[in-house]
Scaffold this active site. Structure first.
Site, mmCIF file in Angstrom:
data_model
loop_
_atom_site.group_PDB
_atom_site.id
_atom_site.type_symbol
_atom_site.label_atom_id
_atom_site.label_comp_id
_atom_site.label_asym_id
_atom_site.label_seq_id
_atom_site.Cartn_x
_atom_site.Cartn_y
_atom_site.Cartn_z
ATOM 1 N N CYS A 32 0.817 -1.209 0.000
ATOM 2 C CA CYS A 32 0.000 0.000 0.000
ATOM 3 C C CYS A 32 0.851 1.259 0.000
ATOM 4 C CB CYS A 32 -0.876 0.059 1.259
ATOM 5 S SG CYS A 32 -2.023 -1.304 1.451
ATOM 6 N N CYS A 36 -2.917 4.931 2.718
ATOM 7 C CA CYS A 36 -4.029 3.986 2.556
ATOM 8 C C CYS A 36 -4.921 3.985 3.791
ATOM 9 C CB CYS A 36 -3.512 2.580 2.297
ATOM 10 S SG CYS A 36 -4.836 1.431 1.857
ATOM 11 N N CYS A 63 -2.671 -3.134 -3.568
ATOM 12 C CA CYS A 63 -3.882 -2.852 -2.791
ATOM 13 C C CYS A 63 -4.933 -2.285 -3.743
ATOM 14 C CB CYS A 63 -3.577 -1.843 -1.686
ATOM 15 S SG CYS A 63 -5.033 -1.283 -0.785
ATOM 16 N N CYS A 66 -6.002 1.677 -2.413
ATOM 17 C CA CYS A 66 -5.166 2.876 -2.624
ATOM 18 C C CYS A 66 -4.388 2.855 -3.935
ATOM 19 C CB CYS A 66 -4.219 3.089 -1.448
ATOM 20 S SG CYS A 66 -2.881 1.866 -1.321
#
Length: 181
Positions: A32, A36, A63, A66
């Protein structure tokens, strides 16, 4: 930047560190951005990376929240840009504009906030400015009456046109025409 500073940035979901480092979560295999908004992982489960490529090469997945693999992830950007084009095309046609705006797949509050975030003004202010720009251009190049220009620019009444024009240009439409002949 040491690991503790990176951890603090992750805890704060600090957008200022996006693009500086990325973090992976060992238990999920996902990486991430520091900003995030997903649930905060345990500190012991985190590994830090200097690039998205490094995280992917280490076997971590992107992810979906994000999107750390993208330079800047903004899922509403294309929708707002498309709506801005619709506003540009229909600014002087209030009936068509209302019809189109009713079809936007979000609440008016959310739409207003997104538009303001992207363009620095509300959609209403944007449309008003487009109408005033058209009216000012017509006052310079057309011999039509001020009333006809106001209606052609999309204003519902001459009084709202005069008030808006004077507020933005500092003079009445007739005076503006005199000064720009």
């Amino acid at each position: 930047m040491n690991a503790e500073e990176k951890w603090q940035a992750v805890c704060r979901c600090d957008v200022n560190y996006d693009g500086i480092f990325w973090y992976g979560v060992k238990s999920t295999g996902i990486f991430c951005n520091p900003s995030c908004k997903s649930r905060r992982p345990k500190k012991d489960n985190i590994v830090y990376f200097d690039s998205p490529r490094e995280a992917i090469d280490a076997g971590y997945r992107v992810c979906k929240r994000c999107r750390p693999d993208l330079q800047s992830y903004d899922p509403n950007r294309l929708l707002i840009r498309h709506i801005k084009e619709i506003l540009d095309h229909n600014a002087c046609n209030p009936q068509k504009l209302q019809e189109v705006l009713r079809q936007i797949p979000m609440t008016s509050h959310h739409f207003n906030q997104l538009f303001k975030d992207h363009y620095g003004q509300t959609p209403h202010a944007y449309v008003l400015n487009r109408r005033l720009e058209k009216a000012a251009s017509m006052l310079k190049t057309s011999s039509q009456s001020v009333l006809d220009i106001a209606m052609a620019a999309g204003f519902g009444s001459i009084s709202s046109f005069y008030a808006s024009f004077r507020r933005v240009y500092g003079v009445s439409p007739a005076r503006y025409r005199e000064l720009n002949l």
